[in-house]
Design a protein around this motif. Structure first.
Motif, short mmCIF file in Angstrom:
data_model
loop_
_atom_site.label_atom_id
_atom_site.label_comp_id
_atom_site.label_asym_id
_atom_site.label_seq_id
_atom_site.Cartn_x
_atom_site.Cartn_y
_atom_site.Cartn_z
N LEU A 54 0.84 -1.21 0.00
CA LEU A 54 0.00 0.00 0.00
C LEU A 54 0.87 1.25 0.00
CD1 LEU A 54 -2.80 1.20 -0.01
CD2 LEU A 54 -2.87 0.98 2.48
N ALA A 55 2.02 1.20 0.67
CA ALA A 55 2.95 2.33 0.66
C ALA A 55 3.42 2.62 -0.76
CB ALA A 55 4.14 2.04 1.57
N LEU A 56 3.73 1.57 -1.51
CA LEU A 56 4.14 1.77 -2.90
C LEU A 56 3.01 2.39 -3.72
CD1 LEU A 56 6.14 1.35 -5.22
CD2 LEU A 56 5.24 -0.98 -5.47
N THR A 57 1.79 1.91 -3.50
CA THR A 57 0.64 2.45 -4.23
C THR A 57 0.41 3.91 -3.89
OG1 THR A 57 -0.37 0.25 -4.15
CG2 THR A 57 -1.79 2.09 -4.74
N ILE A 58 0.53 4.24 -2.60
CA ILE A 58 0.36 5.63 -2.18
C ILE A 58 1.40 6.53 -2.84
CG2 ILE A 58 0.61 7.19 -0.21
CD1 ILE A 58 -0.73 5.07 1.51
N GLY A 59 2.64 6.04 -2.90
CA GLY A 59 3.68 6.83 -3.55
C GLY A 59 3.35 7.13 -5.00
N LEU A 60 2.84 6.13 -5.73
CA LEU A 60 2.48 6.33 -7.13
C LEU A 60 1.30 7.28 -7.27
CD1 LEU A 60 2.81 2.65 -8.44
CD2 LEU A 60 4.43 4.55 -8.77
N VAL A 61 0.32 7.15 -6.39
CA VAL A 61 -0.85 8.03 -6.45
C VAL A 61 -0.45 9.47 -6.15
CG1 VAL A 61 -3.06 8.56 -5.34
CG2 VAL A 61 -2.50 6.20 -5.94
N ILE A 62 0.44 9.67 -5.19
CA ILE A 62 0.88 11.02 -4.85
C ILE A 62 1.64 11.65 -6.01
CG2 ILE A 62 2.48 12.32 -3.38
CD1 ILE A 62 1.67 10.53 -1.08
N VAL A 63 2.45 10.85 -6.70
CA VAL A 63 3.15 11.36 -7.89
C VAL A 63 2.13 11.83 -8.94
CG1 VAL A 63 4.59 10.71 -9.85
CG2 VAL A 63 5.25 10.04 -7.54
N GLY A 64 1.08 11.05 -9.14
CA GLY A 64 0.03 11.45 -10.07
C GLY A 64 -0.68 12.72 -9.63
#
Length: 221
Positions: free
Chosen positions: A174-184
């Motif tokens: 989930l941390a990895l997913t959050i990082g990608l969403v924040i970049v978007g």
């Protein structure tokens, strides 16, 4: 001074009126901007320290793993604090109610996104569009899951081993997913200078508000 016939004297030229700046309207209160900046800072700190813990090259470069772990844990624990303190703000509570309501115009906005229809008339939105509402709901839920799984990983005596193992798996992915969403999220913000200005100063140009959020009446806020 006057001009002779056939000549262009000082009084013959008409000075054009200075162009007026578009009227600005308030979009966010000072409390809301403080909540956003503080939450964003803590979130970026969590992501940065997580990267320093899990990416070997960064871990070797940063070093001081115990300090990085401590910063990561406390920034995660503090993440909900700006939100909770912000509940004292009437403007913040009003915007939370807006973010929590989905209407027919939001479904129309999503259909236009799926069709890649960029016409403003095809994407009606109130103060927040459907994409912003989905992002707010998703990130709020993700923070709660990260907080819960993080506590299980931190306080190992709270749960049996199988729970802690599952919590670690969920927390990491989930941390990895959050990082990608924040970049978007940051990429979309960079593409809209007026939206960034609204979050930075609290106000936006009225023409922008009418174009991007036609169903929002800033005069009623």
């Amino acid at each position: 001074m006057t001009s002779t016939p056939g000549s262009a004297g000082p009084t013959a030229a008409t000075t054009p009126p200075p162009s007026e700046r578009p009227v600005r309207v308030r979009r966010f209160s000072r409390a809301e901007r403080w909540i956003h900046r503080t939450t964003a800072g803590l979130m970026l700190l969590c992501v940065a320290t997580a990267a320093a813990l899990y990416v070997p090259e960064l871990a070797e470069l940063v070093g001081r793993r115990l300090l990085v772990v401590t910063v990561h844990e406390w920034s995660g624990l503090l993440l909900p604090v700006p939100f909770l303190l912000g509940l004292a703000s009437r403007a913040f509570r009003a915007d939370l109610r807006r973010l929590n309501r989905f209407g027919p115009h939001d479904r129309q906005w999503l259909r236009a996104v799926r069709r890649r229809d960029h016409r403003p008339s095809s994407r009606p939105a109130g103060k927040f569009n459907a994409g912003q509402k989905i992002y707010a709901a998703w990130i709020a839920g993700a923070v709660l899951v990260m907080l819960g799984t993080g506590l299980l990983m931190w306080f190992t005596h709270l749960a049996p081993l199988v729970w802690r193992t599952s919590a670690t798996f969920v927390h990491d992915w989930l941390a990895l997913t959050i990082g990608l969403v924040i970049v978007g999220h940051m990429g979309m913000a960079l593409a809209d200078p007026e939206a960034r200005r609204g979050m930075r100063t609290g106000s936006v140009e009225r023409p922008w508000a009418r174009r991007e959020h036609p169903l929002w009446d800033p005069d009623k806020d």
